[in-house]
Design an enzyme around this catalytic site. Structure first.
Site, PDB file in Angstrom:
ATOM      1  N   LYS A  28       0.836  -1.198   0.000  1.00  0.00           N
ATOM      2  CA  LYS A  28       0.000   0.000   0.000  1.00  0.00           C
ATOM      3  C   LYS A  28       0.874   1.253   0.000  1.00  0.00           C
ATOM      4  CE  LYS A  28      -0.328  -0.148   5.043  1.00  0.00           C
ATOM      5  NZ  LYS A  28      -1.219  -0.208   6.220  1.00  0.00           N
ATOM      6  N   ARG A 125     -10.593  -0.440  15.499  1.00  0.00           N
ATOM      7  CA  ARG A 125     -10.348   0.272  14.256  1.00  0.00           C
ATOM      8  C   ARG A 125     -11.207  -0.383  13.181  1.00  0.00           C
ATOM      9  NH1 ARG A 125      -4.427   0.885  11.461  1.00  0.00           N
ATOM     10  NH2 ARG A 125      -4.891  -1.295  11.006  1.00  0.00           N
ATOM     11  N   TYR A 242      16.411  29.257  10.807  1.00  0.00           N
ATOM     12  CA  TYR A 242      15.214  29.912  11.331  1.00  0.00           C
ATOM     13  C   TYR A 242      15.242  29.935  12.856  1.00  0.00           C
ATOM     14  CZ  TYR A 242      12.836  30.073   6.821  1.00  0.00           C
ATOM     15  OH  TYR A 242      12.483  30.361   5.530  1.00  0.00           O
ATOM     16  N   MET A 290      12.272  23.912   4.823  1.00  0.00           N
ATOM     17  CA  MET A 290      11.453  23.127   3.903  1.00  0.00           C
ATOM     18  C   MET A 290      12.301  22.395   2.865  1.00  0.00           C
ATOM     19  SD  MET A 290       8.349  24.334   1.371  1.00  0.00           S
ATOM     20  CE  MET A 290       7.289  24.833   2.739  1.00  0.00           C
TER      21      MET A 290
END
Length: 347
Positions: A28, A125, A242, A290
């Site tokens: 998957k 689930r 940052y 990023m």
């Protein structure tokens, strides 16, 4: 880089470990981000049964594997029974609603189409409950497989494993002679009692050892490199990234590497994370951006344009996960689409 021979060897080891069961393959999420087409092709000689999550994944896989059994773990949406049959997909029925819809669809079609049935054995689930077993639609169902999923299989000492096993034995007894499946990657290593007629490895195919003792047996199939875009010399007291969270304690050479959290290298990897060049450890400095991150290359001969290792012999994706405070599944599936993937027969 993806080592296809390692994937095959891992599957062979898992199949031997659970020798009395069929060893399927869960591919998957584009084979956990590795590449569904390539992984399915490399396993085609030994795997007869594949699992995916969504019907559309099953349709894609069918184009690569016209003769294989393909189970869809999420079953189907109300408008999709025809879609399942068209592409020869076997839904895993997870609720009374799905069981009833599949029964009605088969009755209208005038024939039984194959389906699997999932039990909720304690994870709350997917799957029908013990109370649901009394429903006529469930009693009438003739599944080709009954299955469930373990919540704590990566924690062998957890009593929940034995409790779920007992529940699974009780529920599956209502379908005598039907093949059973309980163990995914971690569950395989709980022992033969959990194997039944089929096991369903997923992440273990790529070398993630679900339990500590299996590190030596499973082979990492994934390698990842990134390129140095810039190197600069900075002075003592200079801050980096940052938030200016890192302050140089002395003169340093700092490399900016073209990989960041958009590529799956999480910001939390800033805390104690490192890249590598051979045996040289290159600590991450400051926050991960990023599209880039900074590493310490003081004392090395690295230059702009050189490649450094993110995942490799010195550092597996499982080790990156531990440093980032997450799990290997998340790291592997988060590796972004900007990478060029190379498939090789290394072993």
């Amino acid at each position: 880089m993806v080592d296809l021979s390692a994937i095959r060897k891992n599957h062979a080891y898992l199949a031997e470990y659970a020798a009395k069961a069929e060893c399927a393959a869960v591919i998957k999420a584009d084979a956990y981000g590795v590449g569904m087409r390539e992984v399915a092709s490399c396993l085609a000689d030994t795997v007869q049964t594949f699992f995916v999550a969504h019907p559309e994944e099953g349709r894609q896989l069918r184009s690569y594997c016209p003769e294989k059994r393909i189970f869809v773990l999420h079953g189907f949406l109300p408008h999709q029974p025809d879609f399942m049959v068209k592409y020869g997909l076997i839904p895993v029925l997870n609720s009374l609603g799905q069981v009833r819809q599949w029964r009605d669809f088969c009755q209208k079609a005038g024939r039984e189409h194959p389906a699997a049935l999932q039990f909720d054995t304690g994870m709350s689930r997917f799957g029908i409950s013990w109370e649901d077993m009394r429903d006529e639609a469930v009693k009438e169902l003739k599944p080709v497989l009954v299955m469930s999923h373990l919540a704590c299989a990566d924690q062998p000492e957890d009593r929940a494993n034995e409790e779920q096993l007992a529940c699974f034995l009780k529920m599956s007894a209502a379908f005598p002679g039907v093949p059973r499946s309980l163990a995914a990657s971690s569950g395989i290593f709980l022992g033969e009692a959990y194997h039944f007629e089929m096991v369903r490895p997923g992440i273990a195919l790529y070398g993630l050892a679900p339990q500590e003792g299996e590190k030596e047996r499973l082979i990492s199939a994934i390698g990842l490199e990134a390129q140095i875009l810039q190197i600069r010399q900075i002075r003592e007291g200079t801050r980096i990234g940052y938030g200016l969270t890192y302050k140089a304690e002395g003169a340093m050479r700092v490399a900016t590497v073209g990989i960041g959290y958009a590529d799956g290298v999480f910001r939390s990897f800033s805390r104690g994370g490192a890249l590598w060049k051979g045996k040289e450890c290159l600590p991450v400095l400051g926050r991960i951006s990023m599209d880039s991150l900074s590493v310490d290359v003081t004392g090395t001969e690295l230059e702009e344009g050189d490649w450094v290792t993110v995942i490799g012999q010195e550092q597996s994706f499982a080790e990156i996960a531990r440093q980032a405070g997450t799990i290997g599944y998340e790291v592997l599936t988060a590796l972004g689409g900007r990478f060029e993937r190379f498939y090789r027969e290394v072993g």
